[in-house]
Scaffold this motif. Structure first.
Motif, PDB file in Angstrom:
ATOM      1  N   ASP A 119      53.247  46.137  58.201  1.00 58.30           N
ATOM      2  CA  ASP A 119      53.260  46.877  56.940  1.00 58.30           C
ATOM      3  C   ASP A 119      54.039  46.061  55.916  1.00 58.30           C
ATOM      4  O   ASP A 119      55.264  46.162  55.813  1.00 58.30           O
ATOM      5  CB  ASP A 119      53.902  48.254  57.138  1.00 58.30           C
ATOM      6  CG  ASP A 119      53.945  49.066  55.841  1.00 58.30           C
ATOM      7  OD1 ASP A 119      53.344  48.623  54.832  1.00 58.30           O
ATOM      8  OD2 ASP A 119      54.591  50.134  55.840  1.00 58.30           O
ATOM      9  N   TYR A 120      53.321  45.229  55.148  1.00 64.48           N
ATOM     10  CA  TYR A 120      53.972  44.304  54.228  1.00 64.48           C
ATOM     11  C   TYR A 120      54.796  45.030  53.172  1.00 64.48           C
ATOM     12  O   TYR A 120      55.785  44.492  52.671  1.00 64.48           O
ATOM     13  CB  TYR A 120      52.912  43.430  53.554  1.00 64.48           C
ATOM     14  CG  TYR A 120      53.499  42.317  52.724  1.00 64.48           C
ATOM     15  CD1 TYR A 120      53.910  41.121  53.317  1.00 64.48           C
ATOM     16  CD2 TYR A 120      53.638  42.452  51.342  1.00 64.48           C
ATOM     17  CE1 TYR A 120      54.447  40.098  52.556  1.00 64.48           C
ATOM     18  CE2 TYR A 120      54.178  41.427  50.572  1.00 64.48           C
ATOM     19  CZ  TYR A 120      54.581  40.263  51.178  1.00 64.48           C
ATOM     20  OH  TYR A 120      55.122  39.250  50.426  1.00 64.48           O
ATOM     21  N   SER A 121      54.429  46.256  52.853  1.00 72.12           N
ATOM     22  CA  SER A 121      55.106  46.990  51.784  1.00 72.12           C
ATOM     23  C   SER A 121      56.558  47.289  52.113  1.00 72.12           C
ATOM     24  O   SER A 121      57.342  47.598  51.212  1.00 72.12           O
ATOM     25  CB  SER A 121      54.369  48.293  51.487  1.00 72.12           C
ATOM     26  OG  SER A 121      54.425  49.172  52.595  1.00 72.12           O
ATOM     27  N   CYS A 122      56.943  47.206  53.376  1.00 72.57           N
ATOM     28  CA  CYS A 122      58.328  47.507  53.731  1.00 72.57           C
ATOM     29  C   CYS A 122      59.206  46.263  53.827  1.00 72.57           C
ATOM     30  O   CYS A 122      60.331  46.329  54.306  1.00 72.57           O
ATOM     31  CB  CYS A 122      58.390  48.295  55.046  1.00 72.57           C
ATOM     32  SG  CYS A 122      58.050  47.302  56.517  1.00 72.57           S
ATOM     33  N   ASP A 168      50.800  38.812  52.578  1.00 77.95           N
ATOM     34  CA  ASP A 168      50.747  39.698  51.422  1.00 77.95           C
ATOM     35  C   ASP A 168      49.289  40.077  51.166  1.00 77.95           C
ATOM     36  O   ASP A 168      48.461  39.204  50.860  1.00 77.95           O
ATOM     37  CB  ASP A 168      51.324  38.975  50.206  1.00 77.95           C
ATOM     38  CG  ASP A 168      51.345  39.844  48.953  1.00 77.95           C
ATOM     39  OD1 ASP A 168      50.797  40.956  48.989  1.00 77.95           O
ATOM     40  OD2 ASP A 168      51.896  39.370  47.934  1.00 77.95           O
ATOM     41  N   PRO A 208      57.340  44.126  58.819  1.00 74.91           N
ATOM     42  CA  PRO A 208      56.537  43.648  57.697  1.00 74.91           C
ATOM     43  C   PRO A 208      55.261  42.921  58.104  1.00 74.91           C
ATOM     44  O   PRO A 208      54.366  42.757  57.279  1.00 74.91           O
ATOM     45  CB  PRO A 208      57.495  42.706  56.959  1.00 74.91           C
ATOM     46  CG  PRO A 208      58.866  43.203  57.316  1.00 74.91           C
ATOM     47  CD  PRO A 208      58.733  43.646  58.743  1.00 74.91           C
ATOM     48  N   ASN A 231      47.960  41.340  48.713  1.00 73.91           N
ATOM     49  CA  ASN A 231      47.572  41.113  47.321  1.00 73.91           C
ATOM     50  C   ASN A 231      47.548  39.632  46.932  1.00 73.91           C
ATOM     51  O   ASN A 231      47.358  39.304  45.757  1.00 73.91           O
ATOM     52  CB  ASN A 231      48.529  41.864  46.391  1.00 73.91           C
ATOM     53  CG  ASN A 231      48.480  43.367  46.623  1.00 73.91           C
ATOM     54  OD1 ASN A 231      47.394  43.946  46.747  1.00 73.91           O
ATOM     55  ND2 ASN A 231      49.650  44.003  46.692  1.00 73.91           N
TER      56      ASN A 231
END
Length: 533
Positions: free
Chosen positions: A32-35, A64, A29, A66
Motif C-alpha cells: 500500500d504505497y499510500s502509507c 508509486d 508500502p 502514479n
C-alpha cells in the motif's frame, strides 16, 4: 586508513541495526504505497533509517502507482535491472539515456529523508536530486611492495590494504527524455574523494595532488556539465556541454557503474574524462549518432594554446624556446554510432574518441573501439569490448639522447615529479615512436536472483611499447566476481583475480622508489561495499 574504514563500517552497521529495530510495522508500502509517509515518520533520522529498513531484502523501491511510464512507446525494451546489474540500459556515454529518463527517478534515501521538509519539496518541485555513495574496500595480494605493488592493476594498486576507494556526491537534474512535447534541460555537479581520484585526474584540474604530492587520497570533480534535450529532432536530440566521463567502455570510474570491484586493464589504461560539447541524436528508436568536439583527453580547457619555457631549447625533440604545456590540449573529435536490435537484447557501439594530431600528451589517446552487448535470457548476458589506442612521437626511453633531453627538462612533462605520462620502449636508434596498445575484455554474467549476479571476466591486453603500463609486455587476466545486494542501497562485491604478464615481470614494482617489477603474476582476492545515500 584501515582504522577509519573499520570504524565507518561499524557505525553504519549500528545505525542499520537500529533502523531494523525501530522500523514501524503498521503498514507495508510495498503493498500500500499510500502509507509510505506514515511508515517513514516525520524527522530526518527516522525517515532515513526507516527507508533503509524498508528496502532491506527487496530489489526495488516501493512502486508509486502514479509514476509516469518508464519508457517511450515503441522504444527497445530495457534489458537489465539495478539491482543486481550496474546499469539498466546498455551503456553509452556523454548523454542522459534517451527515451527512458525521468526527473526525480533516483532511489535516494537522503532525498526520501528530506522529502517532507521545505527544502526537500523545493528540490522535488524543481526536479533536482542530491545523492551519492561511500565505497570502502580491501585486497589480499601475492604482491608485497607498498605502495603500488599491485600495479598495473588499478583501483586497488596497493597490495594487502584496506582503503577508502571513493566517496561521491551528485547534485543533478535529469531531463525528461520520455516525453516529446517540450524542450527540457538538466545538469550534474559531482565530487569524488578517496584513492580513486588518481583515475579521474585531468592535467591542470587539481592535479597537484597526484602529480606533485602523489597523495594516497584526493579529490576531483569528474562530471560538471549541462544538457539540453530537444524532442522533435528525429526521435530526440540531446546536447551536453562540460566535463564528462568519456564516451566508450563497459566500465566507469564510479563504483556503482561496474560489475566488479577491480577493473580490467583494458579500462584502466584508456580515456577517462573529456571536456567539450557532444550531440546525441536518436535517428530512429534503434539508431543513435553521436558527434562532438572536446579539448583532448584528461586535458584542461585552459591549457589549449598555453606554452611553457623550454629549459633545453636546442634539443631535437622540442626545439625552440617554448613548448606546449600539454600537447594533447587541442580540439579533438568524438564520434560514435549505436544500434540496438532484437527488442533491446543486442547492442553494438563503435566509437572514436579524442581524435586529433595524436602527439604525445598527458593522456592524448587516439581511441578506436567497439562495445557489444547480448542478452541470452533473463539470467545470462554478455558484455564485450575491443579497442586500439595510440599516441605519436612518444619519447623513446631506450635512446640515450632522449634520456638526456628528459633529464634536462626538455619535454613538457619532465618537471612532473610523480605519475608523469609514460615514455615508449622502442628501437634504440629512434628518438620517438608511435606507442600502441590493444585491449579486449568480456564480462559473462549470470543473474541467479534479483539481488545476485556472478561475473566472469577474461581479458587480453598488449602494451606494445610499454607506454601504458610501464612494461612492454602482453597480459592475460581472469577474474570472477559476485555482486550481492542487501537492498537497492547496499552492495557487496567479493572477487578473485589472476593477472599474468606473458613476456617479462610487470608486478610488485614501485617506479617512484626506483623498484623494478619482479613478478610475472598477481593472485588477488578483494571486496568492497557500496553504501548509497
Amino acid at each position: 586508513m584501515k582504522k577509519s574504514v573499520v570504524i565507518g563500517a561499524i557505525l553504519f552497521s549500528v545505525a542499520l541495526n537500529s533502523a531494523w529495530a525501530a522500523s514501524p510495522q503498521a503498514c507495508d508500502p510495498y503493498k500500500d504505497y499510500s502509507c509510505l509517509d506514515n511508515y517513514l515518520g516525520d524527522d530526518f533520522f527516522s525517515r532515513l533509517s526507516n527507508y533503509y529498513s524498508l528496502e532491506m531484502g527487496h530489489a526495488t523501491a516501493p512502486a508509486d502507482p502514479n509514476a509516469p511510464v518508464a519508457s517511450r512507446a515503441g522504444w527497445p525494451t530495457t534489458p537489465e535491472s539495478t539491482p543486481p546489474m550496474p546499469f539498466t540500459e546498455w551503456p553509452y556515454g556523454a548523454a542522459t539515456s534517451l527515451g527512458v529518463s525521468h526527473p526525480n527517478s533516483v532511489d535516494s534515501p537522503f532525498m526520501t529523508a528530506i522529502a517532507n521538509t521545505g527544502s526537500g519539496k523545493w528540490l522535488q518541485d524543481n526536479h533536482i536530486q542530491i545523492y551519492g555513495w561511500i565505497d570502502p574496500g580491501f585486497n589480499l595480494s601475492t604482491n608485497t611492495e607498498k605502495r603500488g605493488g599491485n600495479a598495473p592493476m588499478a583501483y586497488m594498486y596497493t597490495p594487502n590494504t584496506a582503503e577508502l576507494d571513493q566517496t561521491v556526491l551528485y547534485i543533478e537534474r535529469v531531463p525528461d527524455t520520455v516525453q516529446t512535447d517540450h524542450i527540457d534541460w538538466g545538469f550534474r555537479v559531482s565530487g569524488i574523494y578517496g584513492e580513486n581520484y588518481r583515475y579521474t585526474t585531468a592535467y591542470g584540474i587539481a592535479s597537484y595532488q597526484l602529480l606533485k604530492d602523489n597523495n594516497i587520497n584526493g579529490y576531483d570533480f569528474p562530471m560538471e556539465y549541462g544538457e539540453v534535450y530537444i524532442p522533435n529532432v528525429s526521435e530526440g536530440l540531446l546536447v551536453r556541454v562540460g566535463r564528462y566521463i568519456s564516451i566508450p567502455d563497459i566500465e566507469a570510474q564510479l563504483a556503482p557503474n561496474n560489475y566488479m570491484y577491480s577493473h580490467s586493464m583494458t579500462y584502466s589504461f584508456d580515456n577517462y574524462t573529456n571536456e567539450g560539447v557532444v550531440a546525441s541524436l536518436a535517428v530512429t528508436k534503434q539508431l543513435m549518432l553521436q558527434a562532438g568536439v572536446v579539448i583532448g583527453t584528461e586535458a584542461a580547457a585552459w591549457h589549449w594554446g598555453e606554452s611553457a619555457t623550454n629549459p633545453d631549447p636546442g634539443n631535437p625533440l622540442y626545439p625552440g624556446r617554448h613548448f606546449p604545456v600539454d600537447p594533447g590540449a587541442q580540439p579533438s573529435l568524438v564520434a560514435c554510432v549505436r544500434y540496438t536490435w532484437n527488442d533491446g537484447k543486442d547492442d553494438i557501439y563503435p566509437c572514436a574518441d579524442g581524435i586529433n594530431s595524436g602527439n604525445w600528451g598527458y593522456n592524448n589517446l587516439q581511441w578506436y573501439g567497439t562495445t557489444y552487448y547480448h542478452k541470452f535470457n533473463d539470467q545470462w548476458h554478455l558484455s564485450y569490448e575491443i579497442y586500439d589506442l595510440h599516441q605519436r612521437h612518444v619519447p623513446n626511453i631506450n635512446n640515450s639522447v632522449t634520456q638526456g633531453i628528459i633529464s634536462a627538462g626538455g619535454t613538457p612533462f619532465a618537471s612532473i615529479p610523480f605519475n608523469a605520462p609514460g615514455t615508449a620502449q622502442c628501437n634504440a636508434g629512434d628518438l620517438t615512436c608511435t606507442a600502441e596498445a590493444i585491449g579486449t575484455v568480456a564480462y559473462l554474467n549470470y543473474q541467479f536472483s534479483p539481488l545476485d549476479n556472478i561475473s566472469f571476466r577474461p581479458e587480453f591486453y598488449d602494451d606494445m611499447e610499454g607506454q601504458r603500463t610501464g612494461v612492454k609486455t602482453r597480459y592475460v587476466n581472469f577474474g570472477v566476481g559476485w555482486q550481492h545486494w542487501l537492498s537497492p542501497q547496499i552492495e557487496f562485491r567479493p572477487e578473485i583475480d589472476y593477472d599474468r604478464a606473458i613476456d617479462k615481470p610487470a608486478f610488485n614494482g614501485n617506479p617512484t622508489r626506483g623498484i623494478t617489477p619482479d613478478r610475472l603474476y598477481t593472485l588477488l582476492g578483494a571486496m568492497d561495499v557500496i553504501f548509497h545515500f
